[in-house]
Design a protein around this motif. Structure first.
Motif, mmCIF file in Angstrom:
data_model
loop_
_atom_site.group_PDB
_atom_site.id
_atom_site.type_symbol
_atom_site.label_atom_id
_atom_site.label_comp_id
_atom_site.label_asym_id
_atom_site.label_seq_id
_atom_site.Cartn_x
_atom_site.Cartn_y
_atom_site.Cartn_z
ATOM 1 N N ILE A 174 0.834 -1.208 0.000
ATOM 2 C CA ILE A 174 0.000 0.000 0.000
ATOM 3 C C ILE A 174 0.869 1.259 0.000
ATOM 4 N N LEU A 175 1.877 1.291 0.856
ATOM 5 C CA LEU A 175 2.745 2.471 0.916
ATOM 6 C C LEU A 175 3.524 2.653 -0.389
ATOM 7 N N TYR A 178 1.235 4.072 -2.970
ATOM 8 C CA TYR A 178 0.924 5.476 -2.687
ATOM 9 C C TYR A 178 2.089 6.383 -3.095
ATOM 10 N N SER A 181 2.243 6.580 -6.905
ATOM 11 C CA SER A 181 0.980 6.901 -7.549
ATOM 12 C C SER A 181 1.169 8.065 -8.524
ATOM 13 N N PRO A 184 -0.456 11.323 -5.960
ATOM 14 C CA PRO A 184 -0.686 10.942 -4.552
ATOM 15 C C PRO A 184 -1.660 11.858 -3.822
ATOM 16 N N VAL A 187 -5.474 10.888 -4.335
ATOM 17 C CA VAL A 187 -5.979 9.568 -3.939
ATOM 18 C C VAL A 187 -7.174 9.737 -3.008
ATOM 19 N N ILE A 189 -9.712 8.092 -0.334
ATOM 20 C CA ILE A 189 -9.615 7.022 0.657
ATOM 21 C C ILE A 189 -10.734 5.997 0.492
ATOM 22 N N VAL A 192 -10.199 2.877 -1.904
ATOM 23 C CA VAL A 192 -9.064 2.078 -1.436
ATOM 24 C C VAL A 192 -9.422 1.350 -0.147
ATOM 25 N N LEU A 369 -5.630 3.519 -6.067
ATOM 26 C CA LEU A 369 -4.474 4.004 -5.318
ATOM 27 C C LEU A 369 -3.314 4.327 -6.254
#
Length: 626
Positions: A174-175, A178, A181, A184, A187, A189, A192, A369
């Motif tokens: 996930i990180l 992100y 991306s 970023p 994005v 929430i 996701v 994401l």
């Protein structure tokens, strides 16, 4: 796969001009029946018009009576069948099929005769409604987060701390997405969070809840049983020894049979019922558009090509983020016909089913994401969810066309396997030659060896047992750079070896297998030689060795998707042909979509890590022999 439209032509002079092959109609007669005698002609024509006029006025009532009689007959049979025999698997199957059939019939009646409520008053306060829904989403998100946190602490961290590695893998994916991306700061929430939350809930229901686990195991057994009927057709065409040519005559026969079955289900409306409701659920919860949600739902059953055809009218007007989500959904799932082939080579049916279901919301989550929405595109949801009904009621023609369409899938699968496995052999021979020039001979330098080192960290982050990380990394590399069919074929070797080791242990415990071998030092033993297992009693070598059940389960989920280099060309060719004006945009996002599809499968594998009490450590079995 769209609904198959079949035209039915009625020639003049037909004995039943108002009826198709299988079904009923209330059409008028265009041409009367003629005869040589004027009196006979007038009499027959009068009778025909009278009968047809009566049928036109009362056809709905007549068919309603017939349906009621058939329904009453079935429920009479249903009641007597449960009275006669209840409690076995057959009675469970009868109850499940009856309940599902009743729900489907009720749904069709509501769609046909029901009326939508007047939403005028509700639409006047649209802003208030949106604000209320936003607060509901926020409250639900907070509640789900707390519930997941408590569950992870109590069930995972305390009881199975080894599974915390998989949780760390999810956080890493996930990180990373992100950070890399496209936007970023853009994005959102909601898609996701809820995409991953739905995936987590599916995992709890399917894998951790005993009832859900048994339900999906039962469904997997039924799918395997359904696929076994393809043996009858293959045996008739290829002879009694068809199984000796396992892939060509058995696996590809299953693809054709399953494709015909799916075509029939679409024709009668069963698949539309399932797909439409799954899409509405994901769109409502994740906040994604109707088109990309429908694509994700269809991918569960038909794969990328069939899903693309379902949303063809909307591709030209989609945003880049929506196109990315469409491609990611295709890369993260597999088609039903191909799934049938994987089941046939030994991969667990219930794990493949649950992987397809769990990867659909994960694909939307990782797509939003990695490539968040920055444009605004309004589309009519009802246009997306509306399906054109087939023009024909002839189920046999639909099955014929479904089987004919499967020939392309079967021949393409066979051609790809021949080409890629041959190329892999050439690449390995070349790498081995270069390796020998510098002393890399044991083990030899191969493409699989290189992949095992490159993808070792990913395998470890997904929770694979340390001793199997190189093997699983090799499978991930094969799946990514060649295709998942070759990877699943290699995985099936480990699955078969585990079954053989388990059988061998049971045989040694139940019989004196080593009688007559007392003078041999290795009688009744096995030995590991270059990752292979040699059974001295039976003089059999199990190539490649074995993996733990935990590693096999994680591999099954991680490989369950079309995300590989070759599929990028297929995806571009399919979507580019359906939306020529978007070829440039498709080429721009295809690599990101392939990576996102792969990671969606990895996320599913992280969540699907089996609890300790479900895992039988096969390595311990091996140590018992040693």
């Amino acid at each position: 796969m769209p609904t198959i439209a079949i035209e039915t032509t009625i020639e003049s002079g037909s004995n039943d001009p108002g009826q198709t092959d299988m079904g009923h109609s209330c059409n008028s007669i265009d041409e009367p029946v003629t005869a040589e005698s004027p009196f006979v002609s007038w009499t027959v024509e009068s009778m025909e018009k009278t009968i047809h006029t009566f049928y036109q006025k009362n056809c709905n009532i007549m068919w309603g009576v017939i349906y009621v009689i058939l329904l009453a007959t079935y429920f009479a049979y249903f009641g007597y069948a449960l009275y006669w025999r209840v409690g076995d698997e057959g009675s469970v199957r009868l109850i499940v099929c009856t309940v599902v059939g009743a729900l489907f019939v009720t749904y069709r009646l509501v769609v046909k005769y029901g009326q939508c409520p007047n939403l005028e008053l509700f639409s006047k306060n649209r802003q208030q409604r949106e604000n209320l829904l936003n607060w509901i989403h926020v409250a639900a998100a907070i509640s789900v987060t707390l519930a997941v946190f408590i569950y992870v602490i109590i069930t995972v961290a305390i009881n199975t701390p080894r599974n915390m590695v998989s949780l760390g893998g999810m956080v890493f994916f996930i990180l990373t997405f992100y950070i890399f991306s496209t936007h970023p700061s853009k994005v959102k929430i909601r898609p996701v969070f809820w995409g991953l939350a739905i995936q987590f809930v599916f995992a709890l229901v399917i894998l951790r809840w005993e009832v859900g686990f048994r339900v999906f195991s039962w469904l997997g057994d039924r799918v395997s049983e359904l696929l076994s009927y393809s043996n009858a057709g293959a045996q008739f065409v290829f002879g009694d020894q068809f199984a000796h040519h396992f892939f060509a005559f058995k696996v590809l026969s299953v693809v054709m049979y399953f494709s015909a079955a799916i075509a029939i289900l679409y024709h009668i409306g069963v698949m539309q019922f399932i797909v439409r409701n799954i899409a509405r659920f994901m769109a409502g919860v994740l906040g994604t558009s109707a088109a990309e949600s429908l694509n994700a739902a269809v991918n569960i059953f038909l794969g990328p090509n069939g899903a693309a055809l379902m949303i063809e009218p909307f591709l030209a007007d989609m945003t880049k983020s929506e196109l990315h989500a469409v491609m990611t959904g295709g890369f993260a799932t597999i088609a039903g016909g191909v799934m049938a082939a994987y089941i046939l080579i030994g991969v667990s049916a219930n794990h493949l089913l649950s992987a397809s279901v769990m990867s659909a919301p994960a694909a939307l989550a990782m797509s939003k994401l990695f490539y968040p929405e920055t444009e605004r595109h309004e589309s009519n949801e009802e246009d997306v969810y509306r399906y054109e009904k087939s023009d024909s009621d002839n189920v046999l023609d639909v099955a014929t066309r479904g089987a004919a369409m499967s020939v392309k899938v079967a021949t393409s699968t066979a051609a790809n396997l021949i080409a890629f496995i041959s190329l892999l052999a050439f690449v390995n021979a070349t790498l081995q030659w270069f390796g020998e020039r510098v002393g890399l001979e044991n083990p030899p330098l191969t493409f699989q060896l290189m992949c095992s080192y490159v993808f070792w960290p990913l395998a470890y982050l997904m929770g694979v047992d340390r001793q199997d990380c190189f093997k699983v990394g090799e499978l991930i590399g094969i799946k990514t750079f060649i295709n998942e069919f070759v990877a699943y074929t290699d995985l099936s070797v480990y699955i078969d070896n585990v079954k053989n080791i388990t059988w061998y242990k049971g045989l040694r415990n139940s019989t004196n297998l080593t009688r007559g071998f007392e003078s041999q030092m290795h009688a009744g033993k096995l030995e590991i030689q270059d990752d292979s297992v040699f059974l001295y009693d039976l003089n059999i070598t199990l190539e490649k060795g074995i993996m733990t059940d935990r590693s096999i389960v994680i591999s099954t989920y991680a490989l369950c998707g079309f995300s590989n280099i070759g599929s990028m060309g297929i995806m571009l060719g399919t979507l580019g042909a359906l939306a020529p004006s978007r070829k440039g945009d498709l080429a721009t996002v295809v690599l990101r979509a392939m990576i996102a599809g792969n990671v969606a499968c990895f996320m599913t594998a992280c969540i699907a890590v089996p609890p300790t009490h479900r895992v039988q450590p096969i390595v311990d079995v091996l140590y018992d022999f040693l």
